[in-house]
Design an enzyme around this catalytic site. Structure first.
Site, PDB file in Angstrom:
ATOM      1  N   HIS A   1       0.809  -1.225   0.000  1.00 33.35           N
ATOM      2  CA  HIS A   1       0.000   0.000   0.000  1.00 33.35           C
ATOM      3  C   HIS A   1       0.846   1.281   0.000  1.00 33.35           C
ATOM      4  O   HIS A   1       0.473   2.279  -0.577  1.00 33.35           O
ATOM      5  CB  HIS A   1      -1.009   0.010   1.157  1.00 33.35           C
ATOM      6  CG  HIS A   1      -0.396   0.029   2.529  1.00 33.35           C
ATOM      7  ND1 HIS A   1       0.086  -1.113   3.124  1.00 33.35           N
ATOM      8  CD2 HIS A   1      -0.191   1.035   3.419  1.00 33.35           C
ATOM      9  CE1 HIS A   1       0.551  -0.803   4.340  1.00 33.35           C
ATOM     10  NE2 HIS A   1       0.397   0.495   4.534  1.00 33.35           N
ATOM     11  N   ASP A   2       1.999   1.245   0.698  1.00 34.24           N
ATOM     12  CA  ASP A   2       2.802   2.465   0.825  1.00 34.24           C
ATOM     13  C   ASP A   2       4.070   2.436  -0.009  1.00 34.24           C
ATOM     14  O   ASP A   2       4.999   3.200   0.275  1.00 34.24           O
ATOM     15  CB  ASP A   2       3.165   2.678   2.303  1.00 34.24           C
ATOM     16  CG  ASP A   2       2.158   3.569   3.011  1.00 34.24           C
ATOM     17  OD1 ASP A   2       1.366   4.239   2.315  1.00 34.24           O
ATOM     18  OD2 ASP A   2       2.171   3.584   4.252  1.00 34.24           O
TER      19      ASP A   2
ATOM     20  N   LYS B   1       6.188   5.399  -1.194  1.00 34.66           N
ATOM     21  CA  LYS B   1       7.073   6.182  -0.320  1.00 34.66           C
ATOM     22  C   LYS B   1       8.532   6.096  -0.748  1.00 34.66           C
ATOM     23  O   LYS B   1       9.353   6.891  -0.299  1.00 34.66           O
ATOM     24  CB  LYS B   1       6.907   5.736   1.127  1.00 34.66           C
ATOM     25  CG  LYS B   1       5.621   6.272   1.712  1.00 34.66           C
ATOM     26  CD  LYS B   1       5.545   6.084   3.199  1.00 34.66           C
ATOM     27  CE  LYS B   1       4.260   6.716   3.724  1.00 34.66           C
ATOM     28  NZ  LYS B   1       3.928   6.228   5.051  1.00 34.66           N
TER      29      LYS B   1
ATOM     30  N   HIS C   1       2.603   9.939  -2.292  1.00 38.15           N
ATOM     31  CA  HIS C   1       3.004   8.521  -2.283  1.00 38.15           C
ATOM     32  C   HIS C   1       1.876   7.622  -2.816  1.00 38.15           C
ATOM     33  O   HIS C   1       2.132   6.524  -3.275  1.00 38.15           O
ATOM     34  CB  HIS C   1       3.473   8.067  -0.895  1.00 38.15           C
ATOM     35  CG  HIS C   1       2.382   7.711   0.074  1.00 38.15           C
ATOM     36  ND1 HIS C   1       1.726   8.629   0.852  1.00 38.15           N
ATOM     37  CD2 HIS C   1       1.810   6.516   0.390  1.00 38.15           C
ATOM     38  CE1 HIS C   1       0.828   8.012   1.608  1.00 38.15           C
ATOM     39  NE2 HIS C   1       0.852   6.734   1.349  1.00 38.15           N
TER      40      HIS C   1
ATOM     41  N   HIS D   1      -5.842   4.175  -0.597  1.00 37.89           N
ATOM     42  CA  HIS D   1      -5.895   3.764   0.806  1.00 37.89           C
ATOM     43  C   HIS D   1      -5.975   4.926   1.791  1.00 37.89           C
ATOM     44  O   HIS D   1      -6.172   4.699   2.979  1.00 37.89           O
ATOM     45  CB  HIS D   1      -4.741   2.812   1.152  1.00 37.89           C
ATOM     46  CG  HIS D   1      -3.378   3.438   1.184  1.00 37.89           C
ATOM     47  ND1 HIS D   1      -2.665   3.702   0.042  1.00 37.89           N
ATOM     48  CD2 HIS D   1      -2.599   3.856   2.207  1.00 37.89           C
ATOM     49  CE1 HIS D   1      -1.503   4.254   0.360  1.00 37.89           C
ATOM     50  NE2 HIS D   1      -1.437   4.355   1.672  1.00 37.89           N
ATOM     51  N   HIS D   2      -5.834   6.178   1.309  1.00 37.51           N
ATOM     52  CA  HIS D   2      -6.039   7.328   2.211  1.00 37.51           C
ATOM     53  C   HIS D   2      -7.313   8.107   1.889  1.00 37.51           C
ATOM     54  O   HIS D   2      -7.534   9.194   2.437  1.00 37.51           O
ATOM     55  CB  HIS D   2      -4.837   8.277   2.160  1.00 37.51           C
ATOM     56  CG  HIS D   2      -3.617   7.712   2.832  1.00 37.51           C
ATOM     57  ND1 HIS D   2      -3.503   7.590   4.199  1.00 37.51           N
ATOM     58  CD2 HIS D   2      -2.473   7.203   2.319  1.00 37.51           C
ATOM     59  CE1 HIS D   2      -2.330   7.044   4.503  1.00 37.51           C
ATOM     60  NE2 HIS D   2      -1.681   6.793   3.369  1.00 37.51           N
TER      61      HIS D   2
ATOM     62  N   ASP E   1      -5.105  -0.483   7.606  1.00 36.15           N
ATOM     63  CA  ASP E   1      -3.909   0.328   7.873  1.00 36.15           C
ATOM     64  C   ASP E   1      -4.092   1.173   9.142  1.00 36.15           C
ATOM     65  O   ASP E   1      -3.219   1.234   9.997  1.00 36.15           O
ATOM     66  CB  ASP E   1      -3.650   1.234   6.648  1.00 36.15           C
ATOM     67  CG  ASP E   1      -2.262   1.858   6.646  1.00 36.15           C
ATOM     68  OD1 ASP E   1      -1.329   1.284   7.260  1.00 36.15           O
ATOM     69  OD2 ASP E   1      -2.099   2.918   6.017  1.00 36.15           O
TER      70      ASP E   1
HETATM   71 FE   LIG Z   1      -0.067   5.439   2.909  1.00 38.49          FE
HETATM   72 FE   LIG Z   2       0.864   1.631   6.373  1.00 45.77          FE
END
Ligand SMILES: [Fe+2]
Ligand SMILES: [Fe+2]
Length: 319
Positions: free
Chosen positions: A156-157, A160, A185, A211-212, A261
Site C-alpha cells: 500500500h505504501d 514512499k 506517495h 488507501h487514504h 492500515d
Molecule cells: Fe499510505
Molecule cells: Fe501503512
C-alpha cells in the site's frame, strides 16, 4: 473415490495451484487439497530452510477418522508433491520480490516495517472475506481476490520510495507543504503498476491510490490534475470531473486497506504515541464508520475481529 477420479482430482488441483500467487494462500490451498485427496482430517506443512524443516501451516478439523490410504495413492501423492513444490518455489520467488520492494519503502519510512505490512495484508484479506460473504460474492471470486489483495495490501505504501528522507524521517510535525508531498506517495505508488496487464497490477494500483481516501470525501489524493491525467490514461472515458472521492466512488480494495492500515497504526507503538488500548480502538473504529470508513466495511471488520486479533499476535513488531 476410484483411481480414475483421483487422477482427475490431482490434475485439477495441480492446475489450480499454478494460478495462486500468494505464498500463504498457496500453502493453505495445498494442505486443504491434499487432505481432501487423502481423506485426512488433519495435516501440516513444513518448509525446508537450509537443512532444517520449519513448521509452516497446520489444519485440523478433528482428530478422528484418519483413514490409512491405499498403496496406489503413493505415486499420485509424489506427483502432487513435486507440483506443489514447484508452485511453492514460484510463490516464494514472487513473495521475495515483493518483500524487496517493501524493504525499499521501509528504508525510506521506518514506520513501514515488515511486520506492519504483513499485518495489513492479512487483515485486509479477512475483512474482504467477511464483506464478500455477506455480499454474496461467488466462492471462486473470493478465493481469487484474497490472493491478489493480500500482496497488493502489503504494497500500500510502496510509493514512499519516491518521498525524500528529509520529510519521512522528520522528527517534528510536518508543514502543510511537506504534507502535500507525502500525499503523492499514493499516486506515485499507483504509477508503479499502471502499465501492468495482470489482475494483480490493477488491484495493487487501486490499493496504492485509494488507501487514504475517506468515505465522507475528506481523504486524499482525490482527483487533482496529475491524478486526473493518470486516471484518464488508466480509465479512458470515465467521469473525473469531481475533485474528491467519496463513498462508493472509492474503489472497494482502497476502502478495505484504509481500515486495515488505520487499525494497525492504532494498535502499534510509534515514536509519538503508545499503542491504544482495545476499548479506545473499538470506539475509534465505530466512531469513524460513515466518516473515515465505509459502514459496510466496518461491519465486516467487527464480524472478523477475533481473527484480526490473532493475526496481530502472529506478526509481532519485534521478533
Ligand atoms: Fe499510505
Ligand atoms: Fe501503512
Amino acid at each position: 473415490m476410484d483411481l480414475q477420479e483421483k487422477i482427475e482430482l490431482i490434475t485439477r488441483i495441480s492446475l489450480d495451484l499454478n494460478q495462486v500467487k500468494d505464498l500463504d494462500i498457496l500453502l493453505e490451498r495445498i494442505l486443504a487439497n491434499v487432505r481432501l485427496f487423502l481423506n485426512a482430517d488433519a495435516g501440516s506443512i513444513y518448509l525446508k530452510e537450509g537443512d532444517r524443516l520449519r513448521f509452516s501451516h497446520s489444519q485440523n478439523n478433528t482428530l478422528q477418522n484418519i483413514i490409512p490410504f491405499p498403496d496406489y495413492d503413493q505415486p499420485l501423492v509424489i506427483h502432487f508433491a513435486s507440483n506443489a513444490g514447484l508452485a511453492i518455489e514460484r510463490a516464494q520467488a514472487t513473495r521475495n520480490t515483493l518483500l524487496r520492494m517493501i524493504s525499499m519503502a521501509e528504508l525510506r519510512d521506518p514506520k513501514e516495517t515488515g511486520a506492519h505490512v504483513n499485518r495489513v495484508g492479512a487483515y485486509s484479506v479477512e475483512i474482504y472475506e467477511a464483506w464478500a460473504r455477506a455480499a454474496g460474492i461467488p466462492e471462486e471470486d473470493i478465493e481469487h481476490n484474497r490472493d491478489l489483495l493480500r500482496m497488493a495490501a502489503m504494497l500500500h505504501d510502496v510509493g514512499k520510495v519516491a518521498i525524500s528522507d528529509i520529510i519521512l524521517k522528520k522528527p517534528a510535525r510536518l508543514t502543510i507543504d511537506e504534507f502535500e508531498i507525502i500525499k503523492s506517495h499514493t499516486w506515485l505508488g499507483a504509477g508503479l503498476f499502471k502499465d501492468g496487464q495482470s489482475d494483480f497490477d490493477s488491484v495493487a494500483m487501486e490499493v496504492a491510490l485509494n488507501h487514504h481516501e475517506k468515505w465522507d470525501g475528506t481523504g486524499y489524493p482525490g482527483l487533482n490534475d496529475e491524478i486526473n491525467e493518470l486516471h484518464n490514461k488508466l480509465f479512458p472515458g470515465e467521469d473525473t470531473s469531481h475533485t474528491a472521492k467519496k463513498g462508493k466512488d472509492i474503489p472497494l480494495f482502497g476502502r478495505i486497506v484504509a481500515i486495515a492500515d488505520v487499525y494497525d497504526a492504532l494498535c502499534s507503538q510509534r515514536v509519538y504515541k503508545k499503542p491504544w488500548d482495545e476499548y479506545e480502538i473499538i470506539n475509534e473504529i465505530k466512531k469513524s464508520s460513515g466518516r473515515h470508513f465505509d459502514p459496510d466495511i466496518v461491519a465486516a471488520f467487527f464480524r472478523c475481529y477475533d481473527i484480526l486479533k490473532n493475526i496481530s499476535q502472529k506478526y509481532p513488531d519485534h521478533q
